[in-house]
Design a protein around this motif. Structure first.
Motif: not given
Length: 406
Positions: A236-256
Protein backbone atom coordinates in the motif's frame (compact mmCIF):
# COMPACT_ATOMS: atom_id res chain seq x y z
CA UNK A 1 29.46 7.27 -43.80
CA UNK A 2 30.00 9.90 -41.09
CA UNK A 3 30.67 8.59 -37.60
CA UNK A 4 27.74 8.90 -35.19
CA UNK A 5 28.42 11.29 -32.31
CA UNK A 6 26.77 11.93 -28.97
CA UNK A 7 27.05 15.54 -27.79
CA UNK A 8 27.34 15.89 -24.01
CA UNK A 9 26.89 19.36 -22.58
CA UNK A 10 29.11 20.12 -19.57
CA UNK A 11 30.02 17.44 -16.99
CA UNK A 12 28.75 15.94 -13.75
CA UNK A 13 29.46 12.99 -11.45
CA UNK A 14 27.75 10.63 -13.92
CA UNK A 15 29.51 12.01 -17.00
CA UNK A 16 32.32 9.42 -17.20
CA UNK A 17 29.63 6.72 -17.22
CA UNK A 18 27.82 8.50 -20.05
CA UNK A 19 31.02 8.56 -22.08
CA UNK A 20 31.69 4.87 -21.42
CA UNK A 21 28.11 3.93 -22.33
CA UNK A 22 28.25 6.01 -25.51
CA UNK A 23 31.34 4.14 -26.68
CA UNK A 24 29.69 0.79 -25.93
CA UNK A 25 26.86 1.90 -28.22
CA UNK A 26 29.43 2.71 -30.93
CA UNK A 27 28.96 6.46 -30.52
CA UNK A 28 31.74 9.06 -30.49
CA UNK A 29 31.22 11.21 -27.34
CA UNK A 30 32.01 14.92 -27.61
CA UNK A 31 31.80 17.27 -24.64
CA UNK A 32 30.89 20.93 -25.05
CA UNK A 33 31.91 22.88 -21.97
CA UNK A 34 32.62 26.43 -20.86
CA UNK A 35 35.79 25.07 -19.21
CA UNK A 36 36.77 21.52 -20.19
CA UNK A 37 39.77 21.70 -17.82
CA UNK A 38 37.35 21.34 -14.89
CA UNK A 39 36.70 17.71 -15.80
CA UNK A 40 39.76 15.50 -15.31
CA UNK A 41 38.09 12.43 -16.83
CA UNK A 42 38.03 14.03 -20.30
CA UNK A 43 41.78 13.76 -20.73
CA UNK A 44 41.95 10.45 -18.86
CA UNK A 45 39.37 8.87 -21.18
CA UNK A 46 40.60 10.64 -24.30
CA UNK A 47 37.27 12.41 -24.81
CA UNK A 48 37.06 15.11 -27.46
CA UNK A 49 36.17 18.39 -25.71
CA UNK A 50 35.33 21.80 -27.15
CA UNK A 51 35.21 25.07 -25.25
CA UNK A 52 31.93 26.94 -25.75
CA UNK A 53 29.70 29.06 -23.50
CA UNK A 54 27.12 26.70 -22.01
CA UNK A 55 24.58 29.52 -21.61
CA UNK A 56 24.87 30.83 -25.18
CA UNK A 57 22.35 28.76 -27.11
CA UNK A 58 23.26 30.40 -30.43
CA UNK A 59 26.96 29.61 -29.92
CA UNK A 60 26.10 26.00 -29.06
CA UNK A 61 23.95 25.71 -32.18
CA UNK A 62 26.78 27.07 -34.32
CA UNK A 63 29.21 24.58 -32.80
CA UNK A 64 26.85 21.67 -33.42
CA UNK A 65 26.35 22.82 -37.02
CA UNK A 66 30.13 22.87 -37.44
CA UNK A 67 30.40 19.37 -35.96
CA UNK A 68 27.75 18.09 -38.38
CA UNK A 69 30.18 18.69 -41.22
CA UNK A 70 32.27 15.87 -39.75
CA UNK A 71 29.87 13.75 -37.69
CA UNK A 72 26.34 12.44 -37.77
CA UNK A 73 25.00 13.91 -34.51
CA UNK A 74 22.85 11.08 -33.17
CA UNK A 75 21.80 12.84 -29.97
CA UNK A 76 22.43 15.63 -27.49
CA UNK A 77 22.15 15.29 -23.72
CA UNK A 78 23.79 16.06 -20.38
CA UNK A 79 24.18 14.62 -16.89
CA UNK A 80 24.09 18.12 -15.36
CA UNK A 81 20.76 19.57 -14.30
CA UNK A 82 21.77 23.23 -14.72
CA UNK A 83 22.14 22.86 -18.50
CA UNK A 84 19.38 20.34 -19.15
CA UNK A 85 16.91 22.98 -20.34
CA UNK A 86 19.52 24.17 -22.85
CA UNK A 87 19.85 20.54 -23.99
CA UNK A 88 16.11 20.54 -24.64
CA UNK A 89 16.40 23.69 -26.75
CA UNK A 90 19.23 22.21 -28.81
CA UNK A 91 17.29 18.99 -29.36
CA UNK A 92 14.30 20.94 -30.61
CA UNK A 93 16.43 23.02 -32.96
CA UNK A 94 18.04 19.93 -34.49
CA UNK A 95 14.81 17.86 -34.39
CA UNK A 96 16.31 15.29 -32.02
CA UNK A 97 14.62 13.44 -29.15
CA UNK A 98 14.91 15.44 -25.94
CA UNK A 99 13.20 16.91 -22.89
CA UNK A 100 10.71 19.78 -22.87
CA UNK A 101 12.89 22.82 -22.06
CA UNK A 102 10.02 24.83 -20.58
CA UNK A 103 9.10 21.99 -18.23
CA UNK A 104 12.76 21.57 -17.22
CA UNK A 105 13.14 25.28 -16.41
CA UNK A 106 9.92 25.24 -14.38
CA UNK A 107 11.03 22.16 -12.48
CA UNK A 108 14.57 23.37 -11.73
CA UNK A 109 13.24 26.49 -9.99
CA UNK A 110 12.15 24.99 -6.68
CA UNK A 111 9.76 27.84 -5.93
CA UNK A 112 7.97 27.52 -9.26
CA UNK A 113 7.95 23.74 -8.85
CA UNK A 114 6.30 24.21 -5.43
CA UNK A 115 3.70 26.54 -6.93
CA UNK A 116 2.77 24.10 -9.69
CA UNK A 117 2.48 21.17 -7.29
CA UNK A 118 0.53 23.18 -4.72
CA UNK A 119 -1.95 24.41 -7.33
CA UNK A 120 -2.43 20.81 -8.48
CA UNK A 121 -3.19 19.73 -4.90
CA UNK A 122 -0.13 17.60 -4.22
CA UNK A 123 1.13 17.04 -0.65
CA UNK A 124 4.12 19.36 -0.19
CA UNK A 125 5.63 21.20 2.78
CA UNK A 126 4.35 24.69 3.57
CA UNK A 127 6.69 27.18 1.88
CA UNK A 128 7.46 30.86 1.31
CA UNK A 129 9.92 32.74 -0.90
CA UNK A 130 12.26 35.29 0.69
CA UNK A 131 14.81 37.70 -0.77
CA UNK A 132 16.20 39.22 2.44
CA UNK A 133 16.55 38.60 6.18
CA UNK A 134 13.30 40.39 7.03
CA UNK A 135 11.33 38.20 4.64
CA UNK A 136 13.05 35.08 6.00
CA UNK A 137 12.01 36.02 9.55
CA UNK A 138 8.44 36.82 8.50
CA UNK A 139 8.12 33.59 6.50
CA UNK A 140 9.47 31.56 9.42
CA UNK A 141 6.96 33.16 11.79
CA UNK A 142 4.13 32.20 9.42
CA UNK A 143 5.30 28.59 8.99
CA UNK A 144 6.71 28.01 12.48
CA UNK A 145 10.05 26.59 13.56
CA UNK A 146 11.78 24.34 12.64
CA UNK A 147 12.16 25.38 9.00
CA UNK A 148 14.50 24.50 6.16
CA UNK A 149 16.26 27.28 4.28
CA UNK A 150 17.45 26.46 0.77
CA UNK A 151 18.33 28.32 -2.43
CA UNK A 152 15.43 28.38 -4.88
CA UNK A 153 17.84 27.01 -7.52
CA UNK A 154 20.54 24.51 -6.61
CA UNK A 155 21.60 20.87 -6.40
CA UNK A 156 23.52 18.53 -4.11
CA UNK A 157 22.06 20.01 -0.88
CA UNK A 158 24.21 23.12 -1.43
CA UNK A 159 23.04 25.88 0.91
CA UNK A 160 20.36 23.69 2.53
CA UNK A 161 20.00 23.70 6.31
CA UNK A 162 17.46 22.83 8.96
CA UNK A 163 17.06 25.77 11.35
CA UNK A 164 15.61 24.71 14.71
CA UNK A 165 15.77 28.05 16.50
CA UNK A 166 16.16 31.78 15.80
CA UNK A 167 19.95 31.67 16.24
CA UNK A 168 20.38 28.98 13.58
CA UNK A 169 17.95 30.85 11.35
CA UNK A 170 19.95 34.08 11.62
CA UNK A 171 23.26 32.27 11.15
CA UNK A 172 22.20 30.50 7.96
CA UNK A 173 20.48 33.59 6.55
CA UNK A 174 23.76 35.48 6.96
CA UNK A 175 25.60 32.60 5.30
CA UNK A 176 23.27 32.58 2.30
CA UNK A 177 23.05 36.35 1.82
CA UNK A 178 26.44 37.45 3.16
CA UNK A 179 28.59 36.36 0.22
CA UNK A 180 29.72 32.91 1.35
CA UNK A 181 27.19 30.93 -0.68
CA UNK A 182 27.77 30.83 -4.45
CA UNK A 183 24.43 31.57 -6.11
CA UNK A 184 23.60 30.06 -9.49
CA UNK A 185 20.91 32.72 -9.98
CA UNK A 186 19.69 35.86 -8.22
CA UNK A 187 19.52 35.26 -4.44
CA UNK A 188 16.12 33.82 -3.55
CA UNK A 189 15.60 31.70 -0.46
CA UNK A 190 12.94 29.05 -0.10
CA UNK A 191 11.68 28.81 3.49
CA UNK A 192 10.04 25.42 4.03
CA UNK A 193 8.27 23.49 6.73
CA UNK A 194 10.35 20.51 7.91
CA UNK A 195 8.54 17.37 6.74
CA UNK A 196 9.55 14.72 9.26
CA UNK A 197 9.69 11.03 8.44
CA UNK A 198 11.75 8.47 6.50
CA UNK A 199 12.90 9.61 3.07
CA UNK A 200 12.49 7.69 -0.16
CA UNK A 201 14.15 8.44 -3.50
CA UNK A 202 12.69 7.22 -6.78
CA UNK A 203 14.46 6.64 -10.08
CA UNK A 204 12.05 6.93 -12.98
CA UNK A 205 12.47 6.55 -16.74
CA UNK A 206 9.62 7.97 -18.78
CA UNK A 207 6.55 6.92 -16.84
CA UNK A 208 8.04 3.76 -15.35
CA UNK A 209 9.37 3.55 -11.81
CA UNK A 210 12.63 1.63 -11.90
CA UNK A 211 13.46 1.62 -8.21
CA UNK A 212 12.70 3.19 -4.85
CA UNK A 213 15.44 3.57 -2.26
CA UNK A 214 15.52 4.20 1.46
CA UNK A 215 17.67 7.33 1.73
CA UNK A 216 19.45 8.77 4.77
CA UNK A 217 19.52 12.57 4.63
CA UNK A 218 20.57 13.53 8.11
CA UNK A 219 19.95 17.09 9.33
CA UNK A 220 20.97 19.81 9.64
CA UNK A 221 22.44 19.97 6.09
CA UNK A 222 20.77 16.92 4.51
CA UNK A 223 23.89 15.58 2.84
CA UNK A 224 22.97 12.06 1.78
CA UNK A 225 24.77 9.46 3.91
CA UNK A 226 23.39 6.33 2.30
CA UNK A 227 20.94 4.60 -0.04
CA UNK A 228 19.35 1.17 0.08
CA UNK A 229 17.54 -0.52 -2.83
CA UNK A 230 14.80 -1.61 -2.71
CA UNK A 231 13.11 0.45 0.01
CA UNK A 232 11.21 -1.31 2.77
CA UNK A 233 7.64 -0.36 1.86
CA UNK A 234 4.37 -2.23 2.21
CA UNK A 235 2.37 -2.81 -0.97
CA UNK A 236 0.00 0.00 0.00
CA UNK A 237 2.85 2.40 0.79
CA UNK A 238 4.53 1.56 -2.53
CA UNK A 239 1.28 2.24 -4.39
CA UNK A 240 0.77 5.62 -2.74
CA UNK A 241 4.38 6.68 -3.30
CA UNK A 242 4.21 5.59 -6.93
CA UNK A 243 0.87 7.31 -7.60
CA UNK A 244 1.99 10.63 -6.13
CA UNK A 245 5.32 10.54 -7.93
CA UNK A 246 4.02 9.75 -11.41
CA UNK A 247 1.22 12.29 -11.02
CA UNK A 248 3.81 14.95 -10.09
CA UNK A 249 5.65 14.34 -13.35
CA UNK A 250 2.45 14.88 -15.34
CA UNK A 251 1.63 18.08 -13.46
CA UNK A 252 5.10 19.46 -14.16
CA UNK A 253 4.97 18.54 -17.85
CA UNK A 254 7.68 15.92 -17.47
CA UNK A 255 7.61 12.25 -18.41
CA UNK A 256 10.27 12.12 -21.13
CA UNK A 257 13.51 10.51 -20.05
CA UNK A 258 14.87 10.25 -16.51
CA UNK A 259 13.57 11.77 -13.30
CA UNK A 260 14.56 11.53 -9.66
CA UNK A 261 11.95 12.25 -6.99
CA UNK A 262 12.58 12.73 -3.29
CA UNK A 263 9.75 12.44 -0.77
CA UNK A 264 9.19 11.75 2.91
CA UNK A 265 6.62 9.53 4.55
CA UNK A 266 5.02 11.67 7.27
CA UNK A 267 2.11 11.11 9.63
CA UNK A 268 -0.10 12.22 6.74
CA UNK A 269 1.50 9.91 4.17
CA UNK A 270 3.90 10.81 1.34
CA UNK A 271 5.01 14.45 1.05
CA UNK A 272 6.93 15.53 -2.05
CA UNK A 273 10.27 17.18 -1.26
CA UNK A 274 11.76 17.64 -4.75
CA UNK A 275 11.27 16.52 -8.33
CA UNK A 276 14.52 16.47 -10.31
CA UNK A 277 14.32 16.12 -14.12
CA UNK A 278 17.46 13.98 -14.39
CA UNK A 279 19.13 10.86 -13.08
CA UNK A 280 20.48 11.05 -9.55
CA UNK A 281 24.23 11.59 -9.30
CA UNK A 282 26.81 8.85 -9.07
CA UNK A 283 26.80 6.13 -7.76
CA UNK A 284 22.99 5.74 -7.81
CA UNK A 285 22.98 4.34 -11.35
CA UNK A 286 25.47 1.67 -10.27
CA UNK A 287 23.24 0.64 -7.38
CA UNK A 288 20.18 0.45 -9.62
CA UNK A 289 22.07 -1.84 -12.00
CA UNK A 290 23.18 -4.06 -9.11
CA UNK A 291 19.67 -4.21 -7.66
CA UNK A 292 17.59 -4.59 -10.82
CA UNK A 293 19.95 -5.29 -13.72
CA UNK A 294 19.00 -2.07 -15.55
CA UNK A 295 21.70 0.27 -16.85
CA UNK A 296 19.89 3.61 -16.57
CA UNK A 297 22.58 5.59 -18.35
CA UNK A 298 22.72 3.28 -21.37
CA UNK A 299 18.93 3.23 -21.61
CA UNK A 300 18.82 7.02 -21.36
CA UNK A 301 21.29 7.34 -24.24
CA UNK A 302 19.20 4.91 -26.31
CA UNK A 303 16.21 7.21 -25.81
CA UNK A 304 18.32 10.26 -26.71
CA UNK A 305 19.43 8.76 -30.03
CA UNK A 306 15.98 7.44 -30.90
CA UNK A 307 16.64 3.76 -30.24
CA UNK A 308 14.24 1.50 -28.34
CA UNK A 309 15.14 1.18 -24.69
CA UNK A 310 14.80 -1.91 -22.53
CA UNK A 311 13.65 -1.34 -18.94
CA UNK A 312 12.99 -4.98 -18.07
CA UNK A 313 14.33 -5.98 -14.65
CA UNK A 314 16.78 -8.87 -14.94
CA UNK A 315 16.84 -9.70 -11.24
CA UNK A 316 15.93 -8.36 -7.80
CA UNK A 317 18.85 -8.05 -5.41
CA UNK A 318 19.56 -5.58 -2.65
CA UNK A 319 22.17 -2.87 -3.14
CA UNK A 320 23.30 -0.26 -0.66
CA UNK A 321 25.81 2.56 -0.44
CA UNK A 322 27.37 4.37 2.49
CA UNK A 323 29.01 7.75 1.96
CA UNK A 324 31.86 8.65 4.28
CA UNK A 325 31.79 12.20 5.60
CA UNK A 326 34.39 13.76 7.95
CA UNK A 327 33.19 15.27 11.22
CA UNK A 328 35.54 18.26 11.18
CA UNK A 329 37.77 20.35 8.92
CA UNK A 330 41.52 20.04 8.52
CA UNK A 331 44.14 18.37 6.33
CA UNK A 332 43.68 14.71 5.46
CA UNK A 333 46.84 13.03 6.81
CA UNK A 334 45.97 9.57 5.58
CA UNK A 335 43.09 7.32 4.61
CA UNK A 336 43.51 3.56 4.84
CA UNK A 337 41.61 0.31 4.46
CA UNK A 338 40.04 0.76 1.03
CA UNK A 339 41.68 -2.37 -0.38
CA UNK A 340 40.66 -4.44 2.67
CA UNK A 341 37.08 -3.16 2.37
CA UNK A 342 36.99 -3.94 -1.35
CA UNK A 343 38.09 -7.52 -0.63
CA UNK A 344 35.04 -8.22 1.56
CA UNK A 345 32.71 -10.67 -0.18
CA UNK A 346 29.64 -8.78 -1.39
CA UNK A 347 31.35 -5.40 -1.77
CA UNK A 348 30.80 -4.08 -5.30
CA UNK A 349 32.87 -0.91 -5.11
CA UNK A 350 35.01 1.19 -2.82
CA UNK A 351 35.88 4.62 -4.17
CA UNK A 352 37.98 7.32 -2.53
CA UNK A 353 37.33 10.89 -3.67
CA UNK A 354 40.33 12.60 -2.08
CA UNK A 355 44.05 12.02 -1.71
CA UNK A 356 46.15 12.43 1.46
CA UNK A 357 47.28 16.02 2.17
CA UNK A 358 44.01 17.35 0.75
CA UNK A 359 42.39 20.21 2.67
CA UNK A 360 39.00 19.14 4.04
CA UNK A 361 36.62 22.09 4.32
CA UNK A 362 33.05 20.99 4.90
CA UNK A 363 30.40 23.15 3.25
CA UNK A 364 27.26 21.22 4.10
CA UNK A 365 26.65 19.73 0.66
CA UNK A 366 27.38 16.54 -1.31
CA UNK A 367 30.96 17.68 -1.97
CA UNK A 368 31.75 16.94 1.69
CA UNK A 369 31.83 13.20 1.02
CA UNK A 370 35.32 11.70 0.84
CA UNK A 371 34.48 8.11 -0.16
CA UNK A 372 31.72 5.61 -0.75
CA UNK A 373 31.25 1.89 -0.33
CA UNK A 374 28.66 -0.15 -2.27
CA UNK A 375 27.55 -3.63 -1.25
CA UNK A 376 25.10 -6.06 -2.81
CA UNK A 377 23.59 -9.48 -2.16
CA UNK A 378 20.25 -11.24 -2.65
CA UNK A 379 19.34 -10.48 0.97
CA UNK A 380 18.89 -7.13 2.76
CA UNK A 381 20.24 -8.28 6.11
CA UNK A 382 23.29 -9.76 4.41
CA UNK A 383 23.88 -6.56 2.44
CA UNK A 384 23.64 -4.45 5.58
CA UNK A 385 26.14 -6.70 7.36
CA UNK A 386 28.59 -6.59 4.44
CA UNK A 387 28.32 -2.81 4.19
CA UNK A 388 28.86 -2.32 7.91
CA UNK A 389 31.90 -4.60 7.93
CA UNK A 390 33.48 -2.92 4.90
CA UNK A 391 32.92 0.61 6.18
CA UNK A 392 34.43 -0.39 9.51
CA UNK A 393 37.68 -1.32 7.76
CA UNK A 394 38.19 2.19 6.41
CA UNK A 395 39.83 4.76 8.66
CA UNK A 396 41.39 8.17 8.20
CA UNK A 397 43.13 10.92 10.11
CA UNK A 398 42.52 14.64 9.73
CA UNK A 399 44.91 17.17 11.26
CA UNK A 400 43.22 20.35 12.41
CA UNK A 401 44.25 23.52 10.61
CA UNK A 402 46.81 25.54 12.59
CA UNK A 403 45.31 28.42 14.52
CA UNK A 404 46.40 31.75 13.06
CA UNK A 405 49.07 33.39 15.21
CA UNK A 406 50.32 30.17 16.81
Amino acid sequence: MARRALILLEGASNSPLYNDAARRLDLHPITLSADPALFDYLAALGIEAIRVDKDDVDALIRECIRLRSTYDIAGITSAQESVYAVVGKLCRYFDLPGPNPTAIERCCDKFIQRQVLAEAGFPIPAYRLAANATEVERSTAEIGLPVILKPAVGIGSSGVRLCRNVDELAEHTIYLLGGKHIWRSSPRILVEQFAQGPQYNLEIMGSEIIGIADADYSPPHFVCRGHFYPAQLSDEEYRRVADVSLSCLKALGLGWGPANIELRWTNHGPVVIEVNPRLAGSPVSDMVQLAYGIDLITEHIKLVIGDEWDLRKRHLHTAAARYLIPEYDGTLDWIDGASRAAAVSGVAEVKLYVEPKTAIIRKGHSGDRIAHVIATSPNRARTEAVLQRAVGLIDWSIAAFPVQGE
